[in-house]
Design a protein around this motif. Structure first.
Motif, PDB file in Angstrom:
ATOM      1  N   SER A 171       0.815  -1.218   0.000  1.00 43.48           N
ATOM      2  CA  SER A 171       0.000   0.000   0.000  1.00 43.48           C
ATOM      3  C   SER A 171       0.844   1.261   0.000  1.00 43.48           C
ATOM      4  N   ALA A 172       2.126   1.158   0.376  1.00 40.51           N
ATOM      5  CA  ALA A 172       3.005   2.331   0.373  1.00 40.51           C
ATOM      6  C   ALA A 172       3.418   2.734  -1.035  1.00 40.51           C
ATOM      7  N   ALA A 173       3.329   1.798  -1.978  1.00 39.87           N
ATOM      8  CA  ALA A 173       3.757   2.065  -3.348  1.00 39.87           C
ATOM      9  C   ALA A 173       2.665   2.797  -4.124  1.00 39.87           C
ATOM     10  N   SER A 174       3.078   3.419  -5.215  1.00 37.92           N
ATOM     11  CA  SER A 174       2.125   4.040  -6.140  1.00 37.92           C
ATOM     12  C   SER A 174       2.579   3.725  -7.564  1.00 37.92           C
ATOM     13  N   PRO A 175       2.478   2.464  -7.950  1.00 37.26           N
ATOM     14  CA  PRO A 175       3.014   2.028  -9.246  1.00 37.26           C
ATOM     15  C   PRO A 175       2.127   2.428 -10.416  1.00 37.26           C
ATOM     16  N   ILE A 176       2.682   2.258 -11.604  1.00 37.57           N
ATOM     17  CA  ILE A 176       1.948   2.511 -12.838  1.00 37.57           C
ATOM     18  C   ILE A 176       2.023   1.269 -13.724  1.00 37.57           C
ATOM     19  N   ASP A 177       1.178   1.227 -14.752  1.00 30.22           N
ATOM     20  CA  ASP A 177       1.297   0.222 -15.805  1.00 30.22           C
ATOM     21  C   ASP A 177       2.356   0.691 -16.803  1.00 30.22           C
ATOM     22  N   ASP A 178       3.278  -0.188 -17.164  1.00 31.78           N
ATOM     23  CA  ASP A 178       4.223   0.131 -18.234  1.00 31.78           C
ATOM     24  C   ASP A 178       4.606  -1.150 -18.956  1.00 31.78           C
ATOM     25  N   VAL A 179       5.624  -1.073 -19.805  1.00 33.07           N
ATOM     26  CA  VAL A 179       5.968  -2.227 -20.639  1.00 33.07           C
ATOM     27  C   VAL A 179       6.511  -3.389 -19.820  1.00 33.07           C
ATOM     28  N   ARG A 180       6.982  -3.139 -18.593  1.00 29.76           N
ATOM     29  CA  ARG A 180       7.546  -4.210 -17.782  1.00 29.76           C
ATOM     30  C   ARG A 180       6.527  -4.884 -16.877  1.00 29.76           C
ATOM     31  N   GLY A 181       5.411  -4.227 -16.584  1.00 30.71           N
ATOM     32  CA  GLY A 181       4.428  -4.829 -15.698  1.00 30.71           C
ATOM     33  C   GLY A 181       3.302  -3.875 -15.383  1.00 30.71           C
ATOM     34  N   THR A 182       2.231  -4.420 -14.837  1.00 24.89           N
ATOM     35  CA  THR A 182       1.087  -3.593 -14.469  1.00 24.89           C
ATOM     36  C   THR A 182       1.223  -3.119 -13.032  1.00 24.89           C
ATOM     37  N   ALA A 183       0.475  -2.092 -12.709  1.00 23.86           N
ATOM     38  CA  ALA A 183       0.463  -1.586 -11.335  1.00 23.86           C
ATOM     39  C   ALA A 183      -0.034  -2.667 -10.376  1.00 23.86           C
ATOM     40  N   ALA A 184      -1.066  -3.399 -10.775  1.00 22.76           N
ATOM     41  CA  ALA A 184      -1.616  -4.442  -9.905  1.00 22.76           C
ATOM     42  C   ALA A 184      -0.579  -5.529  -9.639  1.00 22.76           C
ATOM     43  N   TYR A 185       0.163  -5.912 -10.693  1.00 21.28           N
ATOM     44  CA  TYR A 185       1.185  -6.944 -10.494  1.00 21.28           C
ATOM     45  C   TYR A 185       2.280  -6.451  -9.562  1.00 21.28           C
ATOM     46  N   ARG A 186       2.683  -5.192  -9.732  1.00 16.31           N
ATOM     47  CA  ARG A 186       3.729  -4.657  -8.873  1.00 16.31           C
ATOM     48  C   ARG A 186       3.293  -4.662  -7.407  1.00 16.31           C
ATOM     49  N   ARG A 187       2.068  -4.276  -7.140  1.00 13.72           N
ATOM     50  CA  ARG A 187       1.576  -4.289  -5.757  1.00 13.72           C
ATOM     51  C   ARG A 187       1.594  -5.714  -5.201  1.00 13.72           C
ATOM     52  N   HIS A 188       1.128  -6.661  -5.997  1.00 16.92           N
ATOM     53  CA  HIS A 188       1.125  -8.055  -5.551  1.00 16.92           C
ATOM     54  C   HIS A 188       2.554  -8.536  -5.294  1.00 16.92           C
ATOM     55  N   ALA A 189       3.462  -8.239  -6.235  1.00 12.66           N
ATOM     56  CA  ALA A 189       4.834  -8.714  -6.100  1.00 12.66           C
ATOM     57  C   ALA A 189       5.526  -8.098  -4.887  1.00 12.66           C
ATOM     58  N   LEU A 190       5.263  -6.837  -4.601  1.00 16.91           N
ATOM     59  CA  LEU A 190       5.870  -6.201  -3.429  1.00 16.91           C
ATOM     60  C   LEU A 190       5.434  -6.877  -2.139  1.00 16.91           C
ATOM     61  N   ALA A 191       4.169  -7.239  -2.053  1.00 14.98           N
ATOM     62  CA  ALA A 191       3.687  -7.945  -0.855  1.00 14.98           C
ATOM     63  C   ALA A 191       4.415  -9.267  -0.701  1.00 14.98           C
ATOM     64  N   VAL A 192       4.615  -9.979  -1.811  1.00 18.87           N
ATOM     65  CA  VAL A 192       5.328 -11.259  -1.770  1.00 18.87           C
ATOM     66  C   VAL A 192       6.786 -11.043  -1.348  1.00 18.87           C
ATOM     67  N   LEU A 193       7.460 -10.055  -1.954  1.00 21.36           N
ATOM     68  CA  LEU A 193       8.854  -9.780  -1.608  1.00 21.36           C
ATOM     69  C   LEU A 193       8.994  -9.386  -0.146  1.00 21.36           C
TER      70      LEU A 193
END
Length: 293
Positions: free
Chosen positions: A251-273
């Motif tokens: 929830s601390a992140a504010s990602p965007i969609d770009d060519v490397r990944g979506t904002a939703a994926y980044r949020r999910h991946a950060l929780a896993v990491l």
């Protein structure tokens, strides 16, 4: 394009004062790629590779480590890996061996890319960036205040990065990142966790998931309050604690969609990491507490 190669640090600062549009180059692993691909064409390059001492490191009287802006990743790993484990782990993920032989933490800071691998461990360790100016002398910028926007930093036009100052680790530190392949990849997102048992605090750093690298302050405060600093609890962190920590980091992140990944994926991946690095750090800390008991 002018190419300027000073032979002393004072000369470099004088050039930067006279030519604030000159782009510093040490390893050149970011700048030269941008030039070769036509992304930028600076009026001048300021080559710092010949400056004595910029590629060294030392221990300050207060015990902190002063890492020169020109110290290559390879030497950082070999010479400081045990004292700055988070930064060394991140350095091992940078590019190829050839890139690690040339690239530097100072260059990563100068580029100020949100995806830079050095940024999360520097944030988690609460590092300080030492910058110099011919007119104003030395200035220390807490790394949490250094990043102003995508590829924008708090450096003044006439300043050069001299070093980064970091306290040696007093507890476990872990860095992890997600990329589209295993090596030589820009992070889709990255995360670093540092436990500071000497002051019973937690440090975090998030990369490639906001306009700037940033800390997850609420997650840090939550984990510092919940950790059993005296016994380190069970062999694994309680699932509810790990899950909540992951949620707060995400929830601390504010990602965007770009060519490397979506904002939703980044949020999910950060929780896993966050959960994974907590598990690794928890085991190390628990082992150390029991060894000293």
């Amino acid at each position: 394009m002018d190419f300027i190669r000073p032979s002393t640090w004072d000369e470099a600062l004088a050039v930067k004062a006279e030519r604030p549009d000159a782009v510093p180059v040490c390893g050149g692993t970011d700048v030269m790629v941008e030039i070769n691909f036509g992304v930028r064409r600076p009026p001048a390059l300021l080559d710092l590779t010949a400056l004595p001492g910029l590629d060294g490191w030392s221990e300050l009287p207060d015990g902190r480590l002063r890492v020169g802006a020109g110290l290559p990743y390879t030497r950082l790993i070999d010479e400081l890996g045990g004292r700055l484990p988070g930064l060394a782990q991140a350095s091992r993920t940078v590019g190829s061996p050839q890139i690690r032989n040339r690239g530097t933490v100072g260059g990563n800071l100068g580029s100020a890319s949100p995806a830079g691998d050095a940024h999360p461990p520097l944030l988690a360790a609460d590092a300080v960036v030492e910058v110099h100016s011919a007119a104003r002398g030395v200035r220390e910028i807490p790394v949490r205040e250094f990043y102003l926007g995508p590829k924008r930093s708090a450096l003044a036009p006439d300043e050069l990065i001299a070093a980064v100052v970091v306290a040696p680790a007093t507890g476990p530190q872990y860095f992890s990142k997600v990329g589209t392949r295993n090596a030589m990849v820009i992070a889709v997102c990255s995360f670093c966790l540092a436990l500071h048992p000497d002051r019973r605090t937690v440090g975090t750093g998030i990369g490639s998931a906001a306009p700037t690298p940033l800390r997850a302050i609420e997650a840090e405060e939550f984990l510092a309050a919940e950790l059993d600093w005296d016994a380190a609890g069970d062999a694994e962190p309680p699932p509810a604690l790990a899950a909540r920590f992951g949620e707060l980091v995400s929830s601390a992140a504010s990602p965007i969609d770009d060519v490397r990944g979506t904002a939703a994926y980044r949020r999910h991946a950060l929780a896993v990491l966050a959960r994974r690095t907590l598990g690794w750090a928890w085991k190390d800390y628990r082992r150390e507490v029991r060894r000293c008991a």
